[in-house]
Design a protein around this motif. Structure first.
Motif, PDB file in Angstrom:
ATOM      1  N   GLY A   1      33.522  63.776  60.743  1.00  0.00           N
ATOM      2  CA  GLY A   1      32.488  63.057  59.973  1.00  0.00           C
ATOM      3  C   GLY A   1      31.706  62.086  60.853  1.00  0.00           C
ATOM      4  O   GLY A   1      30.481  61.962  60.736  1.00  0.00           O
ATOM      5  N   ILE A   2      32.410  61.409  61.757  1.00  0.00           N
ATOM      6  CA  ILE A   2      31.737  60.455  62.661  1.00  0.00           C
ATOM      7  C   ILE A   2      30.794  61.221  63.603  1.00  0.00           C
ATOM      8  O   ILE A   2      29.652  60.812  63.840  1.00  0.00           O
ATOM      9  CB  ILE A   2      32.790  59.639  63.453  1.00  0.00           C
ATOM     10  CG1 ILE A   2      33.635  58.784  62.495  1.00  0.00           C
ATOM     11  CG2 ILE A   2      32.112  58.760  64.502  1.00  0.00           C
ATOM     12  CD1 ILE A   2      34.912  58.199  63.102  1.00  0.00           C
ATOM     13  N   ALA A   3      31.284  62.355  64.130  1.00  0.00           N
ATOM     14  CA  ALA A   3      30.443  63.169  65.023  1.00  0.00           C
ATOM     15  C   ALA A   3      29.186  63.625  64.286  1.00  0.00           C
ATOM     16  O   ALA A   3      28.075  63.610  64.832  1.00  0.00           O
ATOM     17  CB  ALA A   3      31.240  64.373  65.531  1.00  0.00           C
ATOM     18  N   TYR A   4      29.355  64.017  63.023  1.00  0.00           N
ATOM     19  CA  TYR A   4      28.216  64.490  62.209  1.00  0.00           C
ATOM     20  C   TYR A   4      27.150  63.395  62.073  1.00  0.00           C
ATOM     21  O   TYR A   4      25.979  63.620  62.355  1.00  0.00           O
ATOM     22  CB  TYR A   4      28.745  64.923  60.837  1.00  0.00           C
ATOM     23  CG  TYR A   4      27.684  65.214  59.800  1.00  0.00           C
ATOM     24  CD1 TYR A   4      27.144  66.491  59.678  1.00  0.00           C
ATOM     25  CD2 TYR A   4      27.230  64.222  58.937  1.00  0.00           C
ATOM     26  CE1 TYR A   4      26.161  66.761  58.726  1.00  0.00           C
ATOM     27  CE2 TYR A   4      26.259  64.473  57.992  1.00  0.00           C
ATOM     28  CZ  TYR A   4      25.732  65.742  57.884  1.00  0.00           C
ATOM     29  OH  TYR A   4      24.763  65.997  56.943  1.00  0.00           O
ATOM     30  N   VAL A   5      27.570  62.187  61.663  1.00  0.00           N
ATOM     31  CA  VAL A   5      26.551  61.152  61.412  1.00  0.00           C
ATOM     32  C   VAL A   5      25.891  60.698  62.721  1.00  0.00           C
ATOM     33  O   VAL A   5      24.701  60.389  62.743  1.00  0.00           O
ATOM     34  CB  VAL A   5      27.105  59.922  60.624  1.00  0.00           C
ATOM     35  CG1 VAL A   5      27.510  60.316  59.214  1.00  0.00           C
ATOM     36  CG2 VAL A   5      28.233  59.214  61.342  1.00  0.00           C
ATOM     37  N   ALA A   6      26.663  60.682  63.809  1.00  0.00           N
ATOM     38  CA  ALA A   6      26.087  60.248  65.094  1.00  0.00           C
ATOM     39  C   ALA A   6      25.087  61.281  65.610  1.00  0.00           C
ATOM     40  O   ALA A   6      24.004  60.921  66.091  1.00  0.00           O
ATOM     41  CB  ALA A   6      27.203  60.011  66.116  1.00  0.00           C
ATOM     42  N   ALA A   7      25.418  62.568  65.488  1.00  0.00           N
ATOM     43  CA  ALA A   7      24.495  63.618  65.954  1.00  0.00           C
ATOM     44  C   ALA A   7      23.225  63.611  65.105  1.00  0.00           C
ATOM     45  O   ALA A   7      22.113  63.724  65.626  1.00  0.00           O
ATOM     46  CB  ALA A   7      25.174  64.980  65.904  1.00  0.00           C
TER      47      ALA A   7
END
Ligand code: CAA
Length: 287
Positions: free
Chosen positions: A17-23
């Motif tokens: 989820g963190i990777a998703y929002v950062a990308a």
């Protein structure tokens, strides 16, 4: 602040989820996990999340494609963190694992890179203790589901510098989160408050005060909580909740956080909530 380069170590529920929002926010992101299966699953989950976001009109196909181009996955944590300006770990909640990871990564990242932990209750000061520069470490506690939940709980360890906190605030704004800053104390603000309700709801169930759905409806309808405390415990994971309760019981003392026997029994039986298909509720086809 120039756009951060983000490394996310651990590709479970929180990490992906963190990777998703950062990308999505425009960062170059590298994601890794000790398990290659988990990493492959996380990549699929991220792609599905983008597809759903397009269906709902929250993101365009061009934005999805650009975000996925910014996202890479690698097998090793050192390789993942090498170019990062912000490293966020979301590995299992074990102090020794997190200390070892941070100490290893400090040797490969640049001098001004941040080392952030997504821990929900472990001490940031202790996680950072083995570092040569503990001023660069802090807590960045995200909430599940990461794309939806607005809060970023920034945890200031004993040695965390003001510059580190400011960079974390900037990152929160970039990924669309509202930050709060909390001193490194057991359970910070969110777990200390949230776990009380969850444990008390379990004690009420043990005592036969009401059924699980009625206990949940009490807070959903009476206090406008989006989800009752038992259903939320199922979503978070009974094992995760038990570990946090044990930690808070040990560190804060008293009876407030003493884990109820029902919680212990369910964890022993493997009834871990949504992820195992059974918790306080039965979860069909939702694993
Ligand atoms: N990813 C992206 N978007 C999601 C999503 C996901 N996994 N789950 C739900 N959404 C979106 C939906 O698309 C929907 O968007 P729109 O309003 O634009 O249509 C919106 O969220 C609401 O979803 P639903 O209508 O399907 O369902 P809901 O109204 O029940 O909301 C919920 C779902 C947001 C998860 C809500 O039930 C909720 O807020 N639950 C409580 C969550 C919570 O307390 N999380 C914290 C757990 S503790 C933690 O994470 C930290 C820890 O340390 C353990």
């Amino acid at each position: 602040m120039s756009t951060p380069v983000v490394a996310v170590i651990g590709a479970g529920t929180m990490g992906h989820g963190i990777a998703y929002v950062a990308a999505l926010a425009g960062c170059r992101v590298c994601l890794t996990d000790a398990s290659s299966e988990q990493l492959a699953r996380a990549t699929q989950q991220i792609e599905r999340a983008f597809d759903k976001a397009i269906e709902k009109g929250k993101c365009t196909t061009a934005q999805r494609n650009a975000a996925l181009e910014r996202l890479t996955t690698v097998a090793s944590a050192e390789e993942c963190a090498a170019d990062a300006t912000i490293v966020i770990e979301a590995i299992p909640e074990r102090l020794d694992l997190k200390q070892r990871l941070f100490a290893t990564l400090e040797r490969v990242v640049s001098a001004d890179a941040l080392l952030a932990s997504n821990t929900s209750s472990l001490s940031i000061s202790e996680i950072a203790a083995p570092l040569a520069h503990p001023d660069r470490a802090l807590g960045m506690h995200f909430f599940n589901p990461v794309p939806v939940m607005k809060l970023l709980e920034i945890v200031r360890g004993a040695a965390t510098s003001e510059a580190t906190v400011e960079t974390a605030r900037g990152f929160a704004a970039l990924v669309g989160k509202e930050p709060i800053v909390v001193r490194d104390t057991p359970g910070f603000a969110t777990s200390r408050l949230g776990v009380v309700l969850g444990l008390e709801a379990i004690r009420m169930l043990e005592q036969g005060v009401a059924s699980a759905p009625d206990i949940d409806r009490a807070l959903e309808l009476g206090y406008n909580h989006p989800m009752g405390p038992l259903r939320l415990t199922d979503v978070v994971g009974l094992d995760v909740r038990l570990a946090i309760a044990e930690h808070l019981h040990t560190t804060l003392g008293g009876d407030t956080y003493r884990p109820p026997q029902l919680l212990r029994d369910k964890v022993v039986r493997g009834e871990l909530g949504k992820k195992s298909g059974q918790g306080f509720y039965r979860w069909e086809n939702e694993r």
